[in-house]
Design a protein around this motif. Structure first.
Motif, mmCIF file in Angstrom:
data_model
loop_
_atom_site.group_PDB
_atom_site.id
_atom_site.type_symbol
_atom_site.label_atom_id
_atom_site.label_comp_id
_atom_site.label_asym_id
_atom_site.label_seq_id
_atom_site.Cartn_x
_atom_site.Cartn_y
_atom_site.Cartn_z
ATOM 1 N N VAL A 75 -108.888 20.527 -60.631
ATOM 2 C CA VAL A 75 -108.330 21.876 -60.702
ATOM 3 C C VAL A 75 -106.806 21.826 -60.641
ATOM 4 O O VAL A 75 -106.106 22.466 -61.448
ATOM 5 C CB VAL A 75 -108.892 22.753 -59.561
ATOM 6 C CG1 VAL A 75 -108.119 24.059 -59.448
ATOM 7 C CG2 VAL A 75 -110.376 23.030 -59.792
ATOM 8 N N ALA A 76 -106.281 21.063 -59.692
ATOM 9 C CA ALA A 76 -104.822 20.986 -59.543
ATOM 10 C C ALA A 76 -104.167 20.373 -60.769
ATOM 11 O O ALA A 76 -103.170 20.880 -61.290
ATOM 12 C CB ALA A 76 -104.477 20.178 -58.294
ATOM 13 N N LEU A 77 -104.720 19.273 -61.261
ATOM 14 C CA LEU A 77 -104.122 18.597 -62.407
ATOM 15 C C LEU A 77 -104.232 19.436 -63.677
ATOM 16 O O LEU A 77 -103.357 19.378 -64.547
ATOM 17 C CB LEU A 77 -104.794 17.237 -62.611
ATOM 18 C CG LEU A 77 -104.517 16.192 -61.518
ATOM 19 C CD1 LEU A 77 -105.402 14.963 -61.716
ATOM 20 C CD2 LEU A 77 -103.049 15.798 -61.499
ATOM 21 N N ALA A 78 -105.291 20.223 -63.785
ATOM 22 C CA ALA A 78 -105.488 21.041 -64.987
ATOM 23 C C ALA A 78 -104.567 22.258 -65.014
ATOM 24 O O ALA A 78 -104.077 22.639 -66.078
ATOM 25 C CB ALA A 78 -106.946 21.486 -65.083
ATOM 26 N N LEU A 79 -104.343 22.873 -63.856
ATOM 27 C CA LEU A 79 -103.660 24.158 -63.821
ATOM 28 C C LEU A 79 -102.169 24.062 -63.536
ATOM 29 O O LEU A 79 -101.451 25.046 -63.703
ATOM 30 C CB LEU A 79 -104.329 25.062 -62.768
ATOM 31 C CG LEU A 79 -105.826 25.335 -62.968
ATOM 32 C CD1 LEU A 79 -106.304 26.358 -61.947
ATOM 33 C CD2 LEU A 79 -106.135 25.796 -64.380
ATOM 34 N N LEU A 80 -101.707 22.902 -63.082
ATOM 35 C CA LEU A 80 -100.292 22.753 -62.744
ATOM 36 C C LEU A 80 -99.554 21.968 -63.819
ATOM 37 O O LEU A 80 -100.077 20.987 -64.351
ATOM 38 C CB LEU A 80 -100.149 22.038 -61.396
ATOM 39 C CG LEU A 80 -100.747 22.766 -60.192
ATOM 40 C CD1 LEU A 80 -100.685 21.872 -58.958
ATOM 41 C CD2 LEU A 80 -100.013 24.083 -59.930
ATOM 42 N N GLU A 81 -98.349 22.415 -64.107
ATOM 43 C CA GLU A 81 -97.493 21.720 -65.051
ATOM 44 C C GLU A 81 -96.287 21.152 -64.306
ATOM 45 O O GLU A 81 -96.153 21.315 -63.092
ATOM 46 C CB GLU A 81 -97.058 22.686 -66.162
ATOM 47 C CG GLU A 81 -98.241 23.239 -66.962
ATOM 48 C CD GLU A 81 -97.811 24.232 -68.023
ATOM 49 O OE1 GLU A 81 -96.589 24.475 -68.139
ATOM 50 O OE2 GLU A 81 -98.683 24.776 -68.711
ATOM 51 N N VAL A 82 -95.410 20.489 -65.033
ATOM 52 C CA VAL A 82 -94.266 19.823 -64.421
ATOM 53 C C VAL A 82 -93.428 20.824 -63.621
ATOM 54 O O VAL A 82 -93.079 21.901 -64.108
ATOM 55 C CB VAL A 82 -93.398 19.136 -65.497
ATOM 56 C CG1 VAL A 82 -92.125 18.555 -64.868
ATOM 57 C CG2 VAL A 82 -94.194 18.036 -66.180
#
Length: 406
Positions: free
Chosen positions: A101-108
Motif C-alpha cells: 500500500v505504501a509503495l503503491a500510493l506514495l511518490e518521491v
C-alpha cells in the motif's frame, strides 16, 4: 539435524504437548479450528495462481481453471465480510500488504503519517525508510497519542494541517480503541489526504461487529492479516472501495513483491470466513468482555493498565505498564508457561496481552480472574515461576477444546 520422518513427528508432538499446557496470551496469535486447518492441506500447496491485476481471468499458468474459482469466491467472501468492493489476497502477510500500500500510493518526497513503534505501531513505513534508497524517497512522521493509548485527534489534525501528508495510516499492534477515522474523513477530504487502516490485529473484531468497519467510516484502503483476532490461516489482504487505488496496489504487489502468493491458504481462509459469518458476533463480543474482565482483575491486583480512564480496552489487547520493560516481564512469565507479547520495538514500557485465543478456547470472565491471579503470583507475590507452572497447566488443559467454530 532430523535424520528420519519419525524425528520430525516426535518434535512436533513435543511442541503440541508443550503448547497445550501453556496459557497463550500472545496478542498476534490464534488457534484455527480443525475445519480450517483441514483445508490447508491440498494439491494447491504446489500450484501457482499468478494473474494479471485487474483481469484475474488472465492467468499466467495453465491448469488454473478451479484455482481461479477459489480465488474469486474467496475474494467475494472477503469483500462481503469487510464491506469492500475490491480485494487482493496475494500478499503473503499483513506486513507485506502494508508495504505494498505504501509503495503503491506514495511518490518521491511524499509524507506518510503512521503509528510509531513507541505507540505500538507495526513499524512498517518507518523501518522501510531505514533502507537507504527508500529513505531518500519517502518521508515519515508519527501521529500523537494520549495517555490512555488512544489517538490524540486534535493533535493529529494540527499535525496534518502543518505537514500536509499524502497518506495517513491508522491502526497498529497495540490498538485499544477504535481510531477516529470517521471524524478525520472531512479533514482528509479538505487536504486531499489518503486514509489507510492497518487492521492486522482487529480484523476479527471488525468482522464480528465489535469494532467499527474503517471502510464504512471513510478509509480509502484497509489491509491486514488473517490470523490474529481473526482465527484463520496466516496471510495478508488488501481491501478498498476504490478501483483506482486497488489497481495501483495490485500492480505493486505482483510481480514486484509477490509472484507465488501461497494459494494453498485460500480454502482455509474461506472456511474461516464462513465460521466468522456464523459465530463471529458472539466470539468478538466475548473477546471484549474477557479483555475488560482481565484488565479489571489485573488492576485490582495492583497492576497499572493503560486506558483505565476509558474502560481499559475495546479490543483483544491489554497494555500493562511496567517499570523494567516488557521483555523481562514476558521472559519471567514464560517460565511459568504464561505466554504473552513483549515489546518487540524496544521503545515502549508496556507489555501486551491478548484474550482472543483464550476466548476461542472457551474461557469466560471467571477464567480471566484466575489468569490475573496467576500473573500476580509470579510478578507481584514473588512466587517462583516453576511453582506456578502446574496451576497454569491445569487451567490450560481444562480448556483445550474450541468454541465459535464448525
Amino acid at each position: 539435524m532430523f535424520e528420519n520422518p519419525r524425528d520430525i513427528d516426535n518434535l512436533l508432538k513435543k511442541h503440541l504437548s508443550y503448547r497445550e499446557s501453556c496459557l497463550n496470551l500472545i496478542a498476534s496469535e490464534n488457534y484455527a479450528s480443525e475445519f480450517v486447518r483441514g483445508h490447508q492441506t491440498s494439491d494447491l500447496s504446489n500450484r501457482y495462481g499468478c494473474y494479471e491485476t485487474g483481469n484475474p481471468q488472465n492467468r499466467e499458468y495453465t491448469g488454473n481453471r478451479y484455482i481461479h474459482e477459489f480465488e474469486m469466491q474467496t475474494q467475494a467472501l472477503v469483500c462481503d465480510i469487510f464491506h469492500a468492493k475490491y480485494a487482493d489476497l496475494r500478499p503473503i502477510s499483513g506486513h507485506l500488504a502494508g508495504m505494498a500500500v505504501a509503495l503503491a500510493l506514495l511518490e518521491v518526497d511524499d509524507l506518510v503519517i503512521e503509528v510509531s513503534l513507541a505507540d505500538w505501531g507495526h513499524g512498517m513505513v518507518g523501518p522501510m525508510c531505514d533502507i537507504s534508497q527508500l529513505g531518500k524517497t519517502i518521508r515519515i512522521d508519527y501521529m500523537p497519542f494520549d495517555k490512555n493509548g488512544g489517538v490524540d485527534f486534535d493533535g493529529l489534525v494540527a499535525q496534518v494541517r502543518e505537514l500536509k501528508p499524502k497518506l495517513v495510516i491508522f491502526g497498529g499492534s497495540g490498538t485499544l480503541f477504535a481510531e477516529p477515522v470517521k471524524a478525520f474523513r472531512p479533514v482528509a477530504d479538505e487536504l486531499n489526504i489518503l486514509v489507510g487502516y492497518d487492521a492486522a490485529h482487529v480484523t476479527g473484531l471488525i468482522a464480528g461487529g465489535a469494532m467499527p468497519n474503517p471502510l464504512d467510516e471513510g478509509a480509502d484502503v484497509m489491509f491486514g492479516s488473517t490470523h490474529k483476532s481473526f482465527p484463520g490461516p496466516q496471510g495478508g489482504f488488501v481491501v478498498s472501495n476504490r478501483a483506482d487505488l486497488m489497481d495501483k496496489i495490485g500492480k505493486t504487489i505482483s510481480p514486484s513483491l509477490v509472484t507465488s502468493h501461497h494459494i494453498h491458504r485460500l480454502p482455509a481462509l474461506a472456511a474461516a470466513i464462513l465460521e466468522m459469518k456464523a459465530f463471529g458476533a458472539d466470539y468478538a463480543a466475548q473477546i471484549v468482555k474477557n479483555t475488560k474482565a482481565l484488565s479489571k482483575a489485573l488492576d485490582a491486583h495492583g497492576f497499572k493498565i493503560r486506558g483505565k480512564e476509558r474502560g481499559y480496552s475495546d479490543t483483544h489487547i491489554i497494555l500493562l505498564e511496567t517499570d523494567g520493560g516488557g521483555q523481562s516481564v514476558a521472559k519471567r512469565l514464560e517460565m511459568a508457561d504464561i505466554l504473552l507479547s513483549d515489546d518487540f520495538s524496544g521503545s515502549s514500557s508496556d507489555v501486551r496481552l491478548g484474550t482472543q485465543e483464550a476466548t476461542r478456547r472457551g474461557m469466560k470472565e471467571k477464567e480471566m480472574e484466575e489468569i490475573a491471579l496467576l500473573i500476580k503470583r509470579v510478578m507481584l507475590d514473588g512466587e517462583s515461576p516453576e511453582a506456578v507452572r502446574g496451576d497454569v497447566g491445569e487451567l490450560s488443559r481444562r480448556f483445550n477444546g474450541l468454541e465459535y467454530c464448525f
